[in-house]
Design a protein around this motif. Structure first.
Motif, short mmCIF file in Angstrom:
data_model
loop_
_atom_site.label_atom_id
_atom_site.label_comp_id
_atom_site.label_asym_id
_atom_site.label_seq_id
_atom_site.Cartn_x
_atom_site.Cartn_y
_atom_site.Cartn_z
N ARG A 239 65.41 33.84 32.14
CA ARG A 239 65.16 35.35 32.53
C ARG A 239 65.19 35.38 33.91
NH1 ARG A 239 60.41 34.93 30.37
NH2 ARG A 239 60.85 35.96 28.39
N THR A 240 65.02 34.07 34.67
CA THR A 240 65.03 34.37 36.21
C THR A 240 66.15 34.51 36.47
OG1 THR A 240 63.04 32.84 36.45
CG2 THR A 240 64.79 32.87 38.15
N TYR A 241 67.61 33.91 35.87
CA TYR A 241 68.77 34.07 36.41
C TYR A 241 69.60 34.94 35.63
CZ TYR A 241 68.51 29.61 38.97
OH TYR A 241 67.97 28.73 39.93
N THR A 242 69.32 35.59 34.53
CA THR A 242 69.99 36.32 33.68
C THR A 242 69.37 37.79 33.51
OG1 THR A 242 69.51 35.61 31.65
CG2 THR A 242 71.27 34.63 32.79
N GLY A 243 67.97 37.74 33.75
CA GLY A 243 67.17 38.87 33.22
C GLY A 243 67.00 39.10 31.67
N GLN A 244 67.32 37.88 31.04
CA GLN A 244 67.23 38.12 29.52
C GLN A 244 66.73 36.60 29.10
OE1 GLN A 244 71.10 38.91 28.01
NE2 GLN A 244 70.32 40.90 27.48
N ASN A 245 65.71 36.39 27.96
CA ASN A 245 65.22 35.39 27.34
C ASN A 245 65.91 34.73 26.34
OD1 ASN A 245 64.81 36.65 25.10
ND2 ASN A 245 62.49 37.34 25.51
N THR A 246 65.80 33.53 25.97
CA THR A 246 66.78 32.91 25.24
C THR A 246 66.96 33.85 23.87
OG1 THR A 246 65.56 30.71 25.88
CG2 THR A 246 66.98 30.62 24.13
N GLN A 247 65.95 34.23 23.44
CA GLN A 247 66.30 34.82 22.04
C GLN A 247 67.20 36.27 22.28
OE1 GLN A 247 64.60 34.21 18.64
NE2 GLN A 247 66.36 35.36 18.50
N GLN A 248 67.24 36.61 23.25
CA GLN A 248 67.96 37.83 23.82
C GLN A 248 69.47 37.52 23.86
OE1 GLN A 248 65.37 39.33 27.17
NE2 GLN A 248 65.10 41.26 25.93
N HIS A 249 69.42 36.36 24.24
CA HIS A 249 70.91 35.49 24.51
C HIS A 249 71.43 35.28 23.13
CE1 HIS A 249 71.93 34.98 28.81
NE2 HIS A 249 70.59 35.00 29.05
N ILE A 250 70.65 34.85 22.31
CA ILE A 250 71.09 34.56 20.89
C ILE A 250 71.66 35.90 20.14
CG2 ILE A 250 70.32 33.75 18.86
CD1 ILE A 250 68.62 31.89 20.12
N HIS A 251 70.83 36.97 20.33
CA HIS A 251 71.19 38.15 19.64
C HIS A 251 72.19 38.71 20.25
CE1 HIS A 251 66.61 39.30 18.29
NE2 HIS A 251 67.26 38.40 17.47
N GLN A 252 72.29 38.72 21.53
CA GLN A 252 74.09 39.14 22.22
C GLN A 252 74.99 38.47 21.42
OE1 GLN A 252 73.84 39.26 26.34
NE2 GLN A 252 75.89 39.27 26.49
N ALA A 253 74.87 36.97 21.31
CA ALA A 253 76.03 36.22 20.84
C ALA A 253 76.04 36.61 19.42
CB ALA A 253 75.63 34.85 20.83
N LYS A 259 80.41 41.71 15.33
CA LYS A 259 81.61 42.57 15.72
C LYS A 259 83.00 42.05 15.26
CE LYS A 259 79.49 45.11 19.46
NZ LYS A 259 79.44 45.50 20.98
N HIS A 260 83.00 40.91 15.61
CA HIS A 260 84.32 40.35 15.42
C HIS A 260 84.67 40.34 13.81
CE1 HIS A 260 87.74 37.13 15.27
NE2 HIS A 260 87.10 36.61 14.36
N SER A 285 71.37 44.76 9.50
CA SER A 285 71.48 46.13 9.77
C SER A 285 70.87 46.68 10.96
CB SER A 285 71.91 47.00 8.50
OG SER A 285 72.90 46.51 7.55
N ARG A 286 69.57 46.41 10.79
CA ARG A 286 68.55 46.87 11.67
C ARG A 286 68.91 46.22 13.01
NH1 ARG A 286 63.07 45.17 9.62
NH2 ARG A 286 63.79 46.74 7.88
N LEU A 287 69.01 45.00 13.12
CA LEU A 287 69.24 44.51 14.35
C LEU A 287 70.77 44.90 14.99
CD1 LEU A 287 68.70 42.12 16.56
CD2 LEU A 287 69.94 40.57 15.41
N PHE A 288 71.67 45.14 14.06
CA PHE A 288 72.97 45.62 14.67
C PHE A 288 72.58 47.13 15.43
CE2 PHE A 288 77.14 47.13 14.74
CZ PHE A 288 77.93 46.25 15.12
N LYS A 289 72.14 47.69 14.58
CA LYS A 289 71.78 49.31 14.90
C LYS A 289 70.85 49.37 16.31
CE LYS A 289 71.27 53.84 14.88
NZ LYS A 289 71.18 54.41 13.50
N ASN A 290 69.92 48.37 16.28
CA ASN A 290 69.08 48.35 17.58
C ASN A 290 69.94 47.97 18.78
OD1 ASN A 290 67.13 46.24 19.34
ND2 ASN A 290 66.04 48.00 18.77
N LYS A 291 70.82 46.99 18.66
CA LYS A 291 71.59 46.48 19.78
C LYS A 291 72.93 47.38 20.15
CE LYS A 291 68.91 42.84 20.43
NZ LYS A 291 68.09 42.63 21.57
N PRO A 296 76.45 48.65 11.19
CA PRO A 296 77.51 47.91 10.87
C PRO A 296 78.72 48.84 10.24
CG PRO A 296 75.97 46.66 10.39
CD PRO A 296 75.23 47.94 10.58
N ALA A 297 78.34 49.75 9.30
CA ALA A 297 79.56 50.33 8.58
C ALA A 297 80.08 51.52 9.77
CB ALA A 297 78.81 51.30 7.42
#
Length: 304
Positions: A239-253, A259-260, A285-291, A296-297
């Motif tokens: 969070r200090t270096y990127t503004g995001q915590n670990t869970q947010q990084h996991i969700h982003q990846a 998407k791929h 589907s809920r996480l994908f829509k939130n992010k 997904p469809a």
């Protein structure tokens, strides 16, 4: 083997704690400041104990170096450690192995119950850090905290009156606020080690999602274990270096991998969710829509 209640001593009060470790009895029922110089723990303190207290300790002169994971840590200088209620503890260093000086604060959660600090303290993740993640203090920082600890000691030894708890909690709040500032400073001043950890985390994250699909969803604990740090420390550093915590990084990846799969395969939405490790497709589907703002469809259709 899982420990049972018979395997450890319950330390439910400040008095229980001081008695178990051979410290002087507290003057205040919910708070004490202990001088660590010359203390020799009694033999019974080698047994594990479940502590229902908060501890803050500033220690110096732990001889030698402590190994943890792949690192070696020098504890000869002043370091500040934090311990939350509900942790097993024991005096697990032989008395002859060190000549510790410094101080230890021990306080019961009831001390904070009527104050904003009772909620605020839950946001101080350093109470969940591991021993190798202790706060390394500069001489000036150590002096500031020593002065606060001395003031807390004087107040705790005064006869209890209508203002005693207010003063103790206010001074304790100030000490923890300074500790929070110093921890964030440490993330910046120890940039080489911090950047190395950040690089290793990114490599672990990439490798996890580059491996074969149909693996369980990755957890914060998984990456913390791989990097030999606590989950709280890893999230605070990221969070200090990127503004995001670990869970947010996991969700982003995870979303990038999703998407791929949506664009490069003919897998159904449910099949994509299972491939990514979701047990229930609706959660995917809920996480994908939130992010992304799309289901997904909708995302698959939008780029065709």
């Amino acid at each position: 083997m899982k420990q049972t209640a018979k395997d450890f001593q319950l330390l439910a009060s400040v008095s229980d704690f001081t008695r178990f470790f051979g410290f002087p009895a507290p003057a205040h029922p919910l708070f004490t400041v202990i001088d660590l110089a010359g203390h020799q723990p009694p033999p019974e303190s080698q047994q594990p104990a479940l502590r229902q207290l908060y501890l803050v300790s500033l220690k110096r002169n732990l001889n030698g170096r402590l190994r943890y994971g792949h690192g070696s840590y020098d504890f000869s200088e002043g370091v500040l450690g934090f311990y939350a209620p509900g942790q097993l503890c024991a005096s697990d260093y032989p008395a002859e192995a060190f000549d510790v000086t410094g101080w230890l604060l021990a306080f019961h959660p009831d001390l904070l119950a009527r104050y904003p600090l009772g909620q605020k303290i839950n946001g101080y993740n350093f109470f969940s850090y591991q021993v190798n993640e202790a706060l390394h203090l500069s001489a000036q920082e150590e002096t500031q905290l020593n002065e606060l600890a001395a003031s807390l000691r004087r107040e705790s030894e005064q006869p209890v009156d209508a203002f005693s708890q207010d003063v103790l909690v206010a001074q304790l709040d100030l000490l923890l606020t300074y500790a929070n500032r110093f921890y964030h400073r440490q993330f910046q001043t120890r940039r080489t080690a911090s950047h190395d950890l950040l690089t290793r985390f990114e490599a672990e994250l990439t490798a996890y999602f580059a491996a074969s699909d149909s693996r369980p969803l990755p957890t914060v604990q998984h990456f913390a274990d791989a990097l030999h740090v606590s989950p709280a420390y890893l999230s605070d550093l990221l969070r200090t270096y990127t503004g995001q915590n670990t869970q947010q990084h996991i969700h982003q990846a995870l979303i990038e991998r999703a998407k791929h799969l949506l664009l490069s395969t003919s897998l159904s939405i449910n099949e994509t969710a299972f491939r990514l490790g979701f047990e229930y497709p609706q959660y995917f589907s809920r996480l994908f829509k939130n992010k992304t703002g799309f289901t997904p469809a909708e995302f698959r259709f939008s780029v065709q």
